[in-house]
Design a protein around this motif. Structure first.
Motif: not given
Length: 450
Positions: A20, A297-298, A301, A306-308
């Protein structure tokens, strides 16, 4: 925006953060122990600094060594990932003292949610439902026995500084209270250096459903929907999914509102997770708040696109959150691939990976730091990959996961792939009929050789 971020972690989460940062035009610094010299996060970072021997205490948990790496590389921010120092308020405070941005909540917020008794008191004031239990720490055995009798058995004894199931004991009858009280305190003292204990009513056959939240520095807090993390072994999550097959629109609205109130109560800054236990009548109770990015978390996402990690970095840089609460689009599921032998009590299986082929295809994502020829060290957590699948419906997602697991080849070490393959075929799991104790009577069979 930051110019250079040091990642105070290892493995797949370090690599995830590096990716990221690269997309955002931010330079990265990897830190590593001598055991992780050949890890991919070391190879793909712009700079890498060795911070010590394999022991976590002398490397990834050593604040002086990490801060020395920050100084020699001129990093202006630190991302702690999850685990290690991610929820260490003292580390966040040291970063602030040296003018380094800690990509996460403030030290005060970490402390408030890190101590489970303080967290519970905060939630009560915020109007978030909590599990009936002791009013703060229990001072002695006699007081504990009295509280347990008032609440009614079964009860659960918990360490205030606990995590990962340590310092936790379920007591079904009064005659077993004293023994479990002593064992919980001893384990808590050994694991956390703190034998503080509190007591709660034990919710039978609960669901573990958590809500992802995000809060900016201006006071806005939103939720990014739920994750069902009920497939666990000894309080360790193995499978997570969104949406929960137990969720209704009404329940999501109520739990989402409670999660946002929890964040607003402490003016939460960053991304975090509010975790709830949900009984079979869909009553929900606050359990704890994790003030960091989560392993799972993926899953979020994939259903909100959305990229956390990007959101974390933008919030830390002072940017505002745009948009409101999220409703999941489609279905996503994550299987944690651990270097463990599921046929022998999930015993860790470190060693050299001789062959590695990760699954591919539409709606399939693999987050990992390993490869053929990589040696899994025995010093750290046994998770080596996360297999995430996304589809329009839960049924399609399970089918996709079955296919992806069949394609996942890891040789040289034992892994949890066979367990996940059997779980995806289980009729109760496919029907969404499970709770946190589901694996207690789940028989894992020797896979058939092809």
């Amino acid at each position: 925006m930051f110019e250079k971020v040091l990642i105070a972690n290892r493995g797949e989460i370090a690599l995830r953060i590096i990716r990221t940062c690269r997309e955002m035009g931010i330079k990265t610094v990897a830190v590593y122990s001598t055991a992780d010299r050949e890890s991919l996060h070391v190879r793909f970072a712009d700079e890498a600094v060795c911070i010590g021997p394999p022991s976590s205490a002398e490397s990834y948990l050593s604040v002086p060594r990490i801060m020395a790496a920050v100084e020699i590389t001129n990093a202006d921010a630190v991302h702690p990932g999850y685990g290690f120092l991610a929820e260490n308020a003292d580390f966040a405070e040291v970063c602030a003292e040296y003018g380094i941005k800690f990509i996460g909540p403030t030290p005060a917020q970490i402390r408030k949610m890190g101590d489970k008794v303080t967290a519970k008191e905060t939630m009560i004031k915020a109007g978030v439902p909590v599990i009936p239990g002791s009013d703060g720490l229990v001072k002695d055995l006699k007081s504990g026995q009295k509280i347990a009798k008032e609440i009614g058995y079964p009860v659960i004894i918990k360490a205030t500084a606990g995590g990962g199931g340590k310092g936790m004991r379920i007591v079904w009858e009064a005659k077993d209270f004293e023994n479990n009280w002593d064992r919980a305190r001893q384990e808590a003292k050994a694991a956390f250096g703190n034998d503080g204990i509190y007591i709660e009513k034990f919710i039978e056959e609960p669901r573990h459903i958590e809500f992802q939240i995000a809060g900016d520095q201006k006071g806005k807090v939103v939720h990014l929907s739920e994750r069902d993390c009920s497939i666990q072994r000894r309080h360790q999550k193995l499978v997570e999914e969104c949406p929960s097959p137990f969720m209704t629109d009404d329940l999501r609205e109520k739990m989402g509102e409670a999660a946002v109130r929890a964040g607003e109560a402490i003016k939460y800054e960053g991304v975090g997770t509010v975790e709830f236990l949900v009984d079979k009548y869909r009553n929900f109770y606050f359990m704890e708040m994790n003030t960091r990015i989560q392993v799972e978390h993926p899953v979020t996402e994939e259903v909100i696109d959305h990229d956390l990690i990007k959101e974390q970095i933008k919030i830390a840089a002072g940017e505002r959150i745009t948009g409101g609460n999220y409703i999941p689009n489609g279905h996503a599921m994550e299987c944690r691939i651990n270097a463990e032998d599921p046929l022998n009590g999930f015993r860790p299986s470190p060693g050299r990976i001789t062959s590695f082929h990760s699954s591919k295809g539409h709606g399939v994502r693999v987050d990992t730091h390993v490869y053929a020829g990589y040696t899994i060290p025995p010093n750290y957590d046994s998770m080596i990959a996360k297999l995430i699948c996304r589809a329009r419906t839960r049924e399609e997602c399970i089918k996709k996961m079955e296919r992806a697991l069949d394609e996942f080849i890891i040789e040289g070490v034992k892994t949890t792939v066979p367990f996940h393959q059997q779980l995806m075929k289980d009729e109760r799991f496919k029907a969404g009929d499970f709770h946190t104790g589901f694996l207690n009577d789940f028989e894992i069979k020797e896979p058939k050789k092809k």
